[in-house]
Scaffold this motif. Structure first.
Motif, PDB file in Angstrom:
ATOM      1  N   LYS A 177      -0.815  17.824   0.394  1.00 46.08           N
ATOM      2  CA  LYS A 177      -2.035  18.096  -0.197  1.00 46.08           C
ATOM      3  C   LYS A 177      -2.385  17.117  -1.158  1.00 46.08           C
ATOM      4  O   LYS A 177      -3.652  16.822  -1.643  1.00 46.08           O
ATOM      5  N   ARG A 178      -1.346  16.683  -1.835  1.00 43.10           N
ATOM      6  CA  ARG A 178      -1.658  15.458  -3.085  1.00 43.10           C
ATOM      7  C   ARG A 178      -1.047  14.186  -2.618  1.00 43.10           C
ATOM      8  O   ARG A 178      -0.831  13.425  -3.242  1.00 43.10           O
ATOM      9  N   GLY A 188      -6.336  15.811  -8.516  1.00 48.70           N
ATOM     10  CA  GLY A 188      -6.190  15.499  -7.238  1.00 48.70           C
ATOM     11  C   GLY A 188      -6.081  13.804  -7.198  1.00 48.70           C
ATOM     12  O   GLY A 188      -5.825  13.199  -8.232  1.00 48.70           O
ATOM     13  N   GLU A 218     -10.332  12.087  -3.613  1.00 51.18           N
ATOM     14  CA  GLU A 218     -10.064  13.298  -3.152  1.00 51.18           C
ATOM     15  C   GLU A 218     -10.884  14.602  -3.935  1.00 51.18           C
ATOM     16  O   GLU A 218     -10.739  14.407  -5.175  1.00 51.18           O
ATOM     17  N   GLU A 219     -11.688  15.431  -3.379  1.00 56.15           N
ATOM     18  CA  GLU A 219     -12.184  16.544  -4.205  1.00 56.15           C
ATOM     19  C   GLU A 219     -11.647  17.967  -3.708  1.00 56.15           C
ATOM     20  O   GLU A 219     -11.454  18.172  -2.561  1.00 56.15           O
ATOM     21  N   LYS A 220     -10.764  18.204  -4.673  1.00 56.55           N
ATOM     22  CA  LYS A 220     -10.189  19.413  -4.395  1.00 56.55           C
ATOM     23  C   LYS A 220     -10.525  20.955  -5.226  1.00 56.55           C
ATOM     24  O   LYS A 220     -11.261  20.792  -5.918  1.00 56.55           O
ATOM     25  N   TYR A 221     -10.121  21.847  -4.530  1.00 56.69           N
ATOM     26  CA  TYR A 221     -10.498  23.126  -4.963  1.00 56.69           C
ATOM     27  C   TYR A 221      -9.690  24.158  -4.470  1.00 56.69           C
ATOM     28  O   TYR A 221      -9.382  24.280  -3.213  1.00 56.69           O
ATOM     29  N   LYS A 270     -19.427  20.101   0.369  1.00 56.09           N
ATOM     30  CA  LYS A 270     -18.819  18.983   0.413  1.00 56.09           C
ATOM     31  C   LYS A 270     -19.373  18.217   1.560  1.00 56.09           C
ATOM     32  O   LYS A 270     -19.457  17.057   1.625  1.00 56.09           O
ATOM     33  N   CYS A 329      -8.429  22.911   4.551  1.00 59.08           N
ATOM     34  CA  CYS A 329      -7.881  24.071   3.635  1.00 59.08           C
ATOM     35  C   CYS A 329      -6.620  24.889   3.858  1.00 59.08           C
ATOM     36  O   CYS A 329      -6.445  25.220   5.220  1.00 59.08           O
ATOM     37  N   CYS A 367      -8.125  23.981  -0.649  1.00 62.70           N
ATOM     38  CA  CYS A 367      -9.036  23.111   0.154  1.00 62.70           C
ATOM     39  C   CYS A 367      -9.165  21.606  -0.815  1.00 62.70           C
ATOM     40  O   CYS A 367      -9.194  21.394  -1.766  1.00 62.70           O
ATOM     41  N   HIS A 368      -9.338  20.710   0.142  1.00 66.48           N
ATOM     42  CA  HIS A 368      -9.771  19.420  -0.633  1.00 66.48           C
ATOM     43  C   HIS A 368     -10.487  18.341   0.661  1.00 66.48           C
ATOM     44  O   HIS A 368     -10.456  18.634   1.967  1.00 66.48           O
ATOM     45  N   ILE A 414     -11.894  14.876   2.143  1.00 68.67           N
ATOM     46  CA  ILE A 414     -11.186  13.717   2.243  1.00 68.67           C
ATOM     47  C   ILE A 414     -12.004  12.947   2.958  1.00 68.67           C
ATOM     48  O   ILE A 414     -12.419  13.013   4.093  1.00 68.67           O
TER      49      ILE A 414
END
Length: 337
Positions: A97-98, A190, A194-197, A212, A254, A266-267, A269
């Motif tokens: 994830k990261r 992040g 990368e936009e993460k949530y 997104k 996710c 969730c991210h 990419i």
């Protein structure tokens, strides 16, 4: 004008039945149908909904959030050498994830990971190619709460005592450690591009993913074991004909987190390709495997486990991996779909 009483009674009866069926459906499912009427719900989501009855949903909800009669069920860490939670976020040197947060892997661990297809190249998905892997049954059975219920429960590190009390969890317990770790992962920054949530409800996951991607005309796909083999051990899988590339170069992925109720990391990419493969195990197991290929790894940690396994450097080649059976990949639909 006279009233046709039998017809009126029939219409009222049908309306009553429709209202009853509507009320019996949980709020998350109703939201999905209203926002994504043309999107099939993947198994990774439908399995986390309660559709039998309102009473059963309420009972299960009380068990999930803590009613003073026991601890909530939290996904155990570790499954016969394969840990979805760890491989999906936090194993030494590898964080799906990261992308690279964590301490380096030992030589022994590296040799172990090289034995199966934790990472692979796009060319490895060609028909007839074989890869060793395992798709275990999901053990994380925590289910969705309606958005209103989830929003009423704190989800922040500065309110951990309140969260532990809410779920009847002792602060020194393994469950408390898991809750704390999940919240910290969700709140961590992040990487670039990368936009993460962290979605604490199905409704919020739908909103994030569609926003997104810039459209509600989407596909939501999960890996599914279509036919179980004779054993639950690691298998050699052969890639069958019919590789499908999904639309778009931006994907939302996710991953299910360890928590008393369903929470998904969730991210969004960019520079990512998503595929669906048909795999057949050496014992007859059949899998529809969703795969993500990261086309640009230049921002990843140079110590990322994938580079060591594949013997490549950041930014030089696309790196692919399977999505676990409790993960969801969101992509825009093909225009012709």
């Amino acid at each position: 004008m006279g009233f046709h009483l039998p017809l009126i009674f029939a219409i009222l009866s049908l309306a009553a039945v429709a209202l009853a069926n509507h009320a019996a459906q949980p709020a998350p499912q109703l939201y999905w149908k209203s926002v994504l009427p043309n999107t099939q719900m993947p198994r990774a989501i439908s399995e986390l909904l309660h559709t039998d009855s309102t009473n059963e949903e309420k009972s299960t909800y009380m068990n999930a959030v803590g009613n003073g009669k026991g601890k909530p069920e939290i996904f155990p860490l570790g499954i016969k050498g394969y840990n979805q939670k760890q491989y999906g976020g936090g194993i030494k040197g590898y964080n799906q994830k990261r992308y690279g947060k964590g301490s380096p892997s030992s030589d022994n661990q590296l040799l172990h990971y090289k034995d199966f297809a934790l990472f692979f190249f796009e060319k490895d998905m060609r028909p007839g190619a074989t890869m060793k892997f395992q798709f275990p049954r999901n053990s994380n059975t925590a289910t969705f709460l309606p958005r209103e219920s989830a929003q009423s429960i704190p989800f922040t590190s500065n309110k951990l005592p309140e969260i532990f009390n809410h779920f009847s969890v002792k602060p020194t317990s393994v469950e408390a450690k898991t809750i704390k770790q999940t919240i910290e992962e969700c709140k961590a920054p992040g990487i670039k591009a990368e936009e993460k949530y962290c979605a604490t409800s199905l409704e919020s996951m739908v909103d994030f993913s569609t926003s997104k991607l810039g459209t509600r005309n989407v596909e939501a796909i999960s890996t599914e074991v279509l036919e179980r083999g004779a054993t639950m051990s690691m298998h050699n899988y052969t890639t069958m004909p019919g590789l499908k590339k999904l639309a778009g170069d931006k994907v939302v992925v996710c991953h299910k987190e360890n928590y008393p109720y369903a929470v998904f990391f969730c991210h969004a990419i960019k520079q990512t390709a998503a595929y669906v493969l048909s795999l057949k195990g050496d014992d007859g197991e059949k899998v529809k495997a969703v795969t993500i290929c990261h086309l640009d790894t230049s921002e990843w940690n140079p110590e990322h486990l994938s580079f060591k396994i594949l013997n490549v450097k950041p930014g030089t080649v696309a790196i692919c991996h399977f999505i676990s059976t409790d993960g969801i990949v969101w992509v825009p639909k093909h225009k012709s779909a």
